[in-house]
Design a protein around this motif. Structure first.
Motif, PDB file in Angstrom:
ATOM      1  N   ALA A   1     -10.403 -61.032 -30.718  1.00 54.42           N
ATOM      2  CA  ALA A   1     -10.017 -59.740 -31.259  1.00 54.42           C
ATOM      3  C   ALA A   1      -8.607 -59.762 -31.816  1.00 54.42           C
ATOM      4  O   ALA A   1      -8.302 -59.087 -32.790  1.00 54.42           O
ATOM      5  CB  ALA A   1     -10.134 -58.677 -30.174  1.00 54.42           C
ATOM      6  N   SER A   2      -7.754 -60.563 -31.173  1.00 53.50           N
ATOM      7  CA  SER A   2      -6.360 -60.564 -31.593  1.00 53.50           C
ATOM      8  C   SER A   2      -6.061 -61.604 -32.662  1.00 53.50           C
ATOM      9  O   SER A   2      -4.987 -61.600 -33.237  1.00 53.50           O
ATOM     10  CB  SER A   2      -5.448 -60.816 -30.376  1.00 53.50           C
ATOM     11  OG  SER A   2      -5.757 -62.078 -29.795  1.00 53.50           O
ATOM     12  N   ALA A   3      -7.005 -62.536 -32.886  1.00 58.07           N
ATOM     13  CA  ALA A   3      -6.772 -63.584 -33.889  1.00 58.07           C
ATOM     14  C   ALA A   3      -6.759 -62.975 -35.280  1.00 58.07           C
ATOM     15  O   ALA A   3      -7.518 -62.045 -35.570  1.00 58.07           O
ATOM     16  CB  ALA A   3      -7.863 -64.654 -33.806  1.00 58.07           C
ATOM     17  N   PRO A   4      -5.908 -63.473 -36.141  1.00 58.95           N
ATOM     18  CA  PRO A   4      -5.848 -62.918 -37.498  1.00 58.95           C
ATOM     19  C   PRO A   4      -7.138 -63.191 -38.258  1.00 58.95           C
ATOM     20  O   PRO A   4      -7.767 -64.229 -38.094  1.00 58.95           O
ATOM     21  CB  PRO A   4      -4.664 -63.661 -38.126  1.00 58.95           C
ATOM     22  CG  PRO A   4      -4.534 -64.926 -37.340  1.00 58.95           C
ATOM     23  CD  PRO A   4      -4.942 -64.561 -35.935  1.00 58.95           C
ATOM     24  N   ALA A   5      -7.545 -62.242 -39.054  1.00 59.26           N
ATOM     25  CA  ALA A   5      -8.757 -62.410 -39.856  1.00 59.26           C
ATOM     26  C   ALA A   5      -8.550 -63.522 -40.865  1.00 59.26           C
ATOM     27  O   ALA A   5      -7.451 -63.692 -41.392  1.00 59.26           O
ATOM     28  CB  ALA A   5      -9.071 -61.097 -40.573  1.00 59.26           C
ATOM     29  N   PRO A   6      -9.608 -64.338 -41.105  1.00 61.04           N
ATOM     30  CA  PRO A   6      -9.451 -65.423 -42.084  1.00 61.04           C
ATOM     31  C   PRO A   6      -9.157 -64.872 -43.464  1.00 61.04           C
ATOM     32  O   PRO A   6      -9.683 -63.831 -43.868  1.00 61.04           O
ATOM     33  CB  PRO A   6     -10.821 -66.130 -42.048  1.00 61.04           C
ATOM     34  CG  PRO A   6     -11.769 -65.099 -41.501  1.00 61.04           C
ATOM     35  CD  PRO A   6     -10.965 -64.274 -40.542  1.00 61.04           C
ATOM     36  N   LYS A   7      -8.303 -65.567 -44.166  1.00 60.47           N
ATOM     37  CA  LYS A   7      -7.936 -65.140 -45.501  1.00 60.47           C
ATOM     38  C   LYS A   7      -9.116 -65.353 -46.465  1.00 60.47           C
ATOM     39  O   LYS A   7      -9.792 -66.378 -46.396  1.00 60.47           O
ATOM     40  CB  LYS A   7      -6.725 -65.926 -45.999  1.00 60.47           C
ATOM     41  CG  LYS A   7      -5.463 -65.654 -45.199  1.00 60.47           C
ATOM     42  CD  LYS A   7      -4.290 -66.452 -45.765  1.00 60.47           C
ATOM     43  CE  LYS A   7      -3.012 -66.174 -44.973  1.00 60.47           C
ATOM     44  NZ  LYS A   7      -1.861 -66.958 -45.509  1.00 60.47           N
ATOM     45  N   PRO A   8      -9.395 -64.401 -47.283  1.00 63.17           N
ATOM     46  CA  PRO A   8     -10.500 -64.594 -48.251  1.00 63.17           C
ATOM     47  C   PRO A   8     -10.171 -65.728 -49.207  1.00 63.17           C
ATOM     48  O   PRO A   8      -9.008 -65.993 -49.511  1.00 63.17           O
ATOM     49  CB  PRO A   8     -10.560 -63.247 -48.982  1.00 63.17           C
ATOM     50  CG  PRO A   8      -9.185 -62.661 -48.825  1.00 63.17           C
ATOM     51  CD  PRO A   8      -8.687 -63.121 -47.471  1.00 63.17           C
ATOM     52  N   GLU A   9     -11.229 -66.432 -49.613  1.00 62.45           N
ATOM     53  CA  GLU A   9     -11.028 -67.500 -50.581  1.00 62.45           C
ATOM     54  C   GLU A   9     -10.487 -66.931 -51.886  1.00 62.45           C
ATOM     55  O   GLU A   9     -10.782 -65.798 -52.259  1.00 62.45           O
ATOM     56  CB  GLU A   9     -12.349 -68.240 -50.850  1.00 62.45           C
ATOM     57  CG  GLU A   9     -12.872 -68.992 -49.648  1.00 62.45           C
ATOM     58  CD  GLU A   9     -14.107 -69.797 -49.995  1.00 62.45           C
ATOM     59  OE1 GLU A   9     -14.430 -69.864 -51.206  1.00 62.45           O
ATOM     60  OE2 GLU A   9     -14.737 -70.360 -49.087  1.00 62.45           O
ATOM     61  N   SER A  10      -9.701 -67.728 -52.542  1.00 58.12           N
ATOM     62  CA  SER A  10      -9.086 -67.273 -53.784  1.00 58.12           C
ATOM     63  C   SER A  10     -10.159 -66.945 -54.813  1.00 58.12           C
ATOM     64  O   SER A  10     -11.144 -67.655 -54.970  1.00 58.12           O
ATOM     65  CB  SER A  10      -8.165 -68.364 -54.339  1.00 58.12           C
ATOM     66  OG  SER A  10      -7.691 -67.999 -55.621  1.00 58.12           O
ATOM     67  N   SER A  11      -9.964 -65.829 -55.454  1.00 59.74           N
ATOM     68  CA  SER A  11     -10.906 -65.430 -56.500  1.00 59.74           C
ATOM     69  C   SER A  11     -10.504 -66.003 -57.852  1.00 59.74           C
ATOM     70  O   SER A  11     -11.145 -65.744 -58.857  1.00 59.74           O
ATOM     71  CB  SER A  11     -10.966 -63.893 -56.589  1.00 59.74           C
ATOM     72  OG  SER A  11      -9.674 -63.369 -56.888  1.00 59.74           O
ATOM     73  N   GLU A  12      -9.433 -66.803 -57.837  1.00 62.89           N
ATOM     74  CA  GLU A  12      -8.963 -67.408 -59.076  1.00 62.89           C
ATOM     75  C   GLU A  12      -9.978 -68.424 -59.576  1.00 62.89           C
ATOM     76  O   GLU A  12     -10.455 -69.278 -58.827  1.00 62.89           O
ATOM     77  CB  GLU A  12      -7.624 -68.102 -58.850  1.00 62.89           C
ATOM     78  CG  GLU A  12      -6.993 -68.700 -60.093  1.00 62.89           C
ATOM     79  CD  GLU A  12      -6.420 -67.664 -61.034  1.00 62.89           C
ATOM     80  OE1 GLU A  12      -6.279 -67.967 -62.224  1.00 62.89           O
ATOM     81  OE2 GLU A  12      -6.124 -66.543 -60.570  1.00 62.89           O
TER      82      GLU A  12
END
Length: 292
Positions: free
Chosen positions: A20-31
């Motif tokens: 619950a406390s772990a940071p959410a994974p960053k979305p893959e770059s849409s570039e």
């Protein structure tokens, strides 16, 4: 209900709390990379049919032990079905494994066949290339084979032909078993089924592995004799592809290449990487008309 001890509670809930406390994974770059190379532009199409030699000339390291009578009535029906299947690709040019300097002789043989002055030999150039070209009304078929550059000749002078068969015996034996299996399989499978097998990406990958064993490991004086010898095979196939490029000068061209299956790994890699051409999977056409 008794309350859980604090330590036990923390042990049970720890993983959940951590999640619950772990940071959410960053979305893959849409570039996305702009289409600098014109992927959607019209391109000439290249379809490659890798085959065994219907009438083997004994030039390859493995010598076939099982004969296939392609001129028998049953096999002739299979060849005709193959030609019908390939015709659905509607090739504008048909290229075959014949040396470019022999184009004039190839032209003469083809014209004799079209005019009814000559019978087809058992060779796949005749059985598939000539038949299909005549069916489609083509004026000729195109020779695209090439020898490696002469700079490789001194390297071959440094080795005895027997070294190719005796180097790295464990792997040589395993690849010989693979070739023997294919050799026998062609006598049991219908022609189109066997050609689908020969043109599968997995078999291409396996067979290409033969070029990193055996004579490849011969060091010579500088440690690279075998690697340099194998370079001749790559050079030959790059020259073949250059000959194919000359046939694909227009986006409207649809070139069919009929060639020994051993050439496929390099030609597919170069053709599939080329920004100028689209490679078509021949297996999509290796089915009877009613099964397409």
């Amino acid at each position: 209900m008794p309350r859980l001890k604090p330590l036990l509670w923390m042990c049970l809930m720890g993983p959940l709390l951590a999640c619950a406390s772990a940071p959410a994974p960053k979305p893959e770059s849409s570039e996305s990379t702009p289409d600098f190379l014109g992927a959607k532009e019209p391109k000439p199409r290249l379809m490659m049919l890798g085959t065994f030699h219907f009438k083997d000339a004994g030039l390859d390291q493995y010598k076939p032990q099982h004969a296939l009578d392609v001129l028998s009535p049953e096999r002739q029906r299979e060849v005709e079905a193959l030609v019908e299947a390939l015709a659905r690709f509607q090739p504008t040019r048909i290229a075959v494994e014949v040396d470019v300097p022999k184009q004039a002789a190839l032209d003469a043989r083809y014209q004799d066949y079209v005019a009814g002055r000559a019978q087809l030999t058992a060779n796949e150039v005749d059985q598939v290339g000539f038949r299909l070209a005549k069916k489609l009304g083509h004026p000729k078929v195109y020779a695209v084979d090439a020898d490696p550059h002469q700079i490789f000749n001194p390297l071959f002078d440094k080795v005895d032909a027997r070294q190719f068969e005796t180097a790295d015996p464990k792997w040589q034996q395993r690849f010989t078993q693979l070739y023997a299996h294919q050799d026998e399989l062609k006598t049991r499978q219908p022609l189109m089924e066997h050609l689908r097998y020969l043109n599968s990406p997995e078999l291409m990958r396996q067979e290409h592995g033969a070029y990193s064993i055996g004579i490849f490991k011969e060091d010579g004086e500088d440690g690279y004799l075998g690697a340099d010898l194998r370079s001749a095979w790559y050079n030959r196939n790059l020259r073949i592809f250059r000959n194919l490029q000359r046939l694909m000068s227009s986006p409207d061209e649809r070139v069919l290449l009929i060639i020994g299956a051993g050439h496929l790994p390099i030609l597919h890699f170069v053709g599939g990487s080329s920004p100028e051409h689209e490679v078509v999977d021949v297996r999509d056409y290796l089915r009877p008309a009613f099964d397409k």
